[in-house]
Scaffold this motif. Structure first.
Motif, PDB file in Angstrom:
ATOM      1  N   ILE A 150      28.905  44.127  68.727  1.00  0.00           N
ATOM      2  CA  ILE A 150      29.314  42.985  67.822  1.00  0.00           C
ATOM      3  C   ILE A 150      30.311  42.249  68.433  1.00  0.00           C
ATOM      4  O   ILE A 150      30.518  40.905  68.103  1.00  0.00           O
ATOM      5  N   SER A 151      31.206  42.679  69.463  1.00  0.00           N
ATOM      6  CA  SER A 151      32.052  41.915  70.037  1.00  0.00           C
ATOM      7  C   SER A 151      31.321  40.954  70.751  1.00  0.00           C
ATOM      8  O   SER A 151      31.699  39.650  70.942  1.00  0.00           O
ATOM      9  N   SER A 152      30.360  41.253  71.686  1.00  0.00           N
ATOM     10  CA  SER A 152      29.299  40.472  72.469  1.00  0.00           C
ATOM     11  C   SER A 152      28.803  39.206  71.592  1.00  0.00           C
ATOM     12  O   SER A 152      28.919  38.064  72.000  1.00  0.00           O
ATOM     13  N   ASP A 153      28.372  39.883  70.614  1.00  0.00           N
ATOM     14  CA  ASP A 153      27.597  38.786  69.800  1.00  0.00           C
ATOM     15  C   ASP A 153      28.530  37.792  69.035  1.00  0.00           C
ATOM     16  O   ASP A 153      28.318  36.606  69.130  1.00  0.00           O
ATOM     17  N   TYR A 154      29.648  38.209  68.749  1.00  0.00           N
ATOM     18  CA  TYR A 154      30.773  37.193  68.245  1.00  0.00           C
ATOM     19  C   TYR A 154      31.234  36.207  69.178  1.00  0.00           C
ATOM     20  O   TYR A 154      31.158  34.898  69.348  1.00  0.00           O
ATOM     21  N   TYR A 155      31.326  36.780  70.755  1.00  0.00           N
ATOM     22  CA  TYR A 155      31.757  35.936  71.767  1.00  0.00           C
ATOM     23  C   TYR A 155      30.781  34.948  72.070  1.00  0.00           C
ATOM     24  O   TYR A 155      31.031  33.755  72.417  1.00  0.00           O
ATOM     25  N   THR A 156      29.632  35.596  72.151  1.00  0.00           N
ATOM     26  CA  THR A 156      28.428  34.500  72.536  1.00  0.00           C
ATOM     27  C   THR A 156      28.204  33.510  71.662  1.00  0.00           C
ATOM     28  O   THR A 156      28.016  32.334  72.210  1.00  0.00           O
ATOM     29  N   ALA A 157      28.530  33.524  70.291  1.00  0.00           N
ATOM     30  CA  ALA A 157      28.140  32.656  69.538  1.00  0.00           C
ATOM     31  C   ALA A 157      29.185  31.631  69.408  1.00  0.00           C
ATOM     32  O   ALA A 157      29.262  30.356  69.159  1.00  0.00           O
ATOM     33  N   THR A 158      30.614  32.134  69.624  1.00  0.00           N
ATOM     34  CA  THR A 158      31.749  31.161  69.267  1.00  0.00           C
ATOM     35  C   THR A 158      32.540  30.756  70.311  1.00  0.00           C
ATOM     36  O   THR A 158      33.330  30.055  70.482  1.00  0.00           O
ATOM     37  N   GLN A 159      32.619  31.718  71.467  1.00  0.00           N
ATOM     38  CA  GLN A 159      33.395  31.749  72.533  1.00  0.00           C
ATOM     39  C   GLN A 159      34.883  31.483  72.322  1.00  0.00           C
ATOM     40  O   GLN A 159      35.675  31.108  72.976  1.00  0.00           O
ATOM     41  N   ASP A 160      35.076  32.072  71.500  1.00  0.00           N
ATOM     42  CA  ASP A 160      36.461  32.349  70.877  1.00  0.00           C
ATOM     43  C   ASP A 160      37.139  33.574  71.703  1.00  0.00           C
ATOM     44  O   ASP A 160      37.292  34.762  71.254  1.00  0.00           O
ATOM     45  N   LEU A 161      37.593  33.169  72.716  1.00  0.00           N
ATOM     46  CA  LEU A 161      38.255  34.206  73.611  1.00  0.00           C
ATOM     47  C   LEU A 161      39.749  34.673  73.233  1.00  0.00           C
ATOM     48  O   LEU A 161      40.046  35.875  73.160  1.00  0.00           O
ATOM     49  N   ALA A 162      40.419  33.655  72.634  1.00  0.00           N
ATOM     50  CA  ALA A 162      41.714  34.096  72.028  1.00  0.00           C
ATOM     51  C   ALA A 162      41.752  35.165  71.086  1.00  0.00           C
ATOM     52  O   ALA A 162      42.503  35.962  71.110  1.00  0.00           O
TER      53      ALA A 162
END
Length: 509
Positions: A208-220
């Motif tokens: 779920i961490s990877s899914d969120y980052y892939t879609a949003t690029q929200d690194l912060a």
């Protein structure tokens, strides 16, 4: 007979009005208006005021997709199933009690009033295609962040456990847990619902961490709160679970985890006084005491979970590298790579009928369990979650093995539904979840349409995806409210809309 496991009475708190029906009861009944097709499928969505989360983008997607589906029964099944998690399973959403802006989302699995790490990650994955960066509290992004934060809390508190009680901030009382027996490490029932160590549970956090980052690029987001510490805890856990049964001098190693209880079901406890079957050393694989079905493993090197962990460890390493934690990112990438090597070395066996295939479980001594289970991760789903290319020879050989009654003891076939099942519900019960994964990993129109026809005919007119179905009797099924399977069906329809839109224009009458 409709079988439910650990049934509980669910009362929606804060999010849903007190006069709204209990969905555990509502989903077991037929409701007008019915679809115009031969199956007269029920309408199963709660009224907007009774839905646990409302999303404009999801509603827009539903309307657009239904317009592209020619068959009235298929359209109704999508309409009921795709929003099921948002409609019914967002039990509570809020903020951490420490006064910070840390979002929390408590997602129940459906008819069981607890949050599974694996289920909640996959329930949210159904909406990843629609996920965009947003700071709004009523966005899908906020739901995702809340699930990641709450999973992080759970893992840091009880890393070997798989299912959890509502957070204290929700004000929702804990529910009665199944009798768990003699388990090490110990845990607190006020926060833990069940403590079956499953490698795929911690892999689900990385998923779920990877899914969120892939879609949003929200690194912060990942630099806040406890994400890095949770990854470190997962790496510590998985390193411990490489411990072999025997030390070099022949003595028995202390096990980091054990599970034993009195039960009438052999799959509810581990052999050898809770230690499980012996595993060999130096394989590089990670042990798993239980499968994603919550059934105990026969051999503890459970290959699908090692595949899943390797896959999402690699993608989560990109997040860690982006945060500037290069050493930890390198360790994650190295472990991911070494697991792939170990799976090639120990997880591939020779089948009499299909050549080289992936085993379901191995022990490192040469023992292998040749089967597949419907629950994800499975061997069938290895291409779905990206461990292997769908055209890979070993995967295709494995696919033939697990989709054959001659190759897989849990491939159940009959006049209603022919699909992979598992020991959780036993022989004779096929799981629509496996049929959905079969569609997601196929490019063959005939195979896809055959599976769609079977799924449509197997809902007992209720218009929801059940856990399992008697292969000869659609009225004999388990779990009328299984949110993950419903969302996965909707995810599959969106996939077909992209890959094979002409299939959605077909009739299944």
């Amino acid at each position: 007979m409709h079988v439910l496991f650990f049934p509980v009475i669910i009362t929606f708190i804060c999010i849903v009005h007190a006069q709204c029906p209990d969905y555990a009861d509502y989903s077991a009944l037929h409701h007008a208006p019915f679809s115009d097709g031969r199956y007269n499928l029920s309408s199963q969505r709660p009224s907007p005021a009774c839905r646990t989360f409302n999303s404009t983008i999801v509603e827009t997607t539903i309307n657009a997709t239904v317009a592209d589906i020619a068959d009235p029964d298929l359209a109704r099944l999508f309409l009921n199933s795709f929003p099921n998690t948002l409609d019914t399973a967002i039990k509570w959403k809020g903020y951490a009690a420490n006064g910070s802006d840390e979002e929390l989302t408590f997602v129940i699995t459906g008819d069981i009033n607890a949050m599974w790490l694996r289920d909640s990650a996959n329930q949210m994955q159904s909406y990843q295609q629609l996920l965009t960066a947003s700071n709004s509290s009523d966005s899908l992004a906020s739901l995702y962040r809340g699930v990641i934060n709450l999973q992080s809390r759970y893992i840091l508190t009880s890393p070997y456990c798989n299912a959890f009680q509502p957070p204290a901030e929700s004000g929702i009382d804990p529910v009665s847990s199944p009798i768990n027996g003699n388990i090490y490490p110990t845990y607190d029932n006020s926060s833990v619902f069940e403590c079956k160590y499953e490698l795929d549970s911690v892999a689900a956090f990385l998923e779920i961490s990877s899914d969120y980052y892939t879609a949003t690029q929200d690194l912060a987001f990942f630099g806040k709160y406890n994400w890095v510490e949770t990854v470190e805890a997962i790496l510590s856990l998985t390193d411990a679970m490489k411990t072999p049964t025997f030390a070099a001098n022949g003595s028995v190693n202390p096990s980091p985890y054990s599970f034993q209880k009195m039960t009438l079901r052999g799959s509810e406890t581990l052999l050898n006084n809770g230690l499980g079957s012996p595993v060999n050393n130096n394989t590089g694989l990670i042990r798993s005491a239980f499968r994603p079905s919550d059934d105990s493993t026969i051999y503890q090197f459970f290959i699908p979970a090692n595949m899943m962990f390797s896959t999402y460890l690699s993608s989560a390493a990109d997040i860690m590298r982006g945060l500037g934690n290069t050493d930890l990112a390198d360790s994650m990438s190295s472990l991911s790579s070494s697991l792939r090597t170990a799976i090639d070395d120990y997880g591939i066996v020779s089948s009499r009928i299909n050549g080289d295939i992936y085993a379901y479980e191995v022990d490192g001594y040469g023992g292998a369990n040749i089967m597949d289970d419907a629950n994800i991760p499975s061997l069938l789903s290895a291409a779905f979650f990206g461990f292997v290319d769908v055209n890979d020879t070993v995967y295709q050989n494995t696919r033939k093995q697990v989709l054959s009654p001659q190759g897989n003891p849990y491939f159940n076939f009959g006049t209603v539904l022919s699909s992979v099942g598992g020991p959780h519900d036993g022989p004779g019960y096929a799981w629509p979840m496996a049929s959905i994964v079969r569609i997601l990993t196929s490019s063959d129109d005939e195979e896809i349409t055959d599976q769609l026809r079977q799924i449509l005919s197997s809902t007992d007119g209720l218009g929801l995806i059940h856990e399992s179905i008697n292969t000869f009797d659609q009225s004999d099924w388990t779990r009328q409210w299984f949110s993950w399977a419903n969302g996965l069906f909707g995810q599959m329809i969106l996939d077909l809309k992209e890959r094979k839109p002409h299939i959605l224009q077909m009739g299944f009458q």
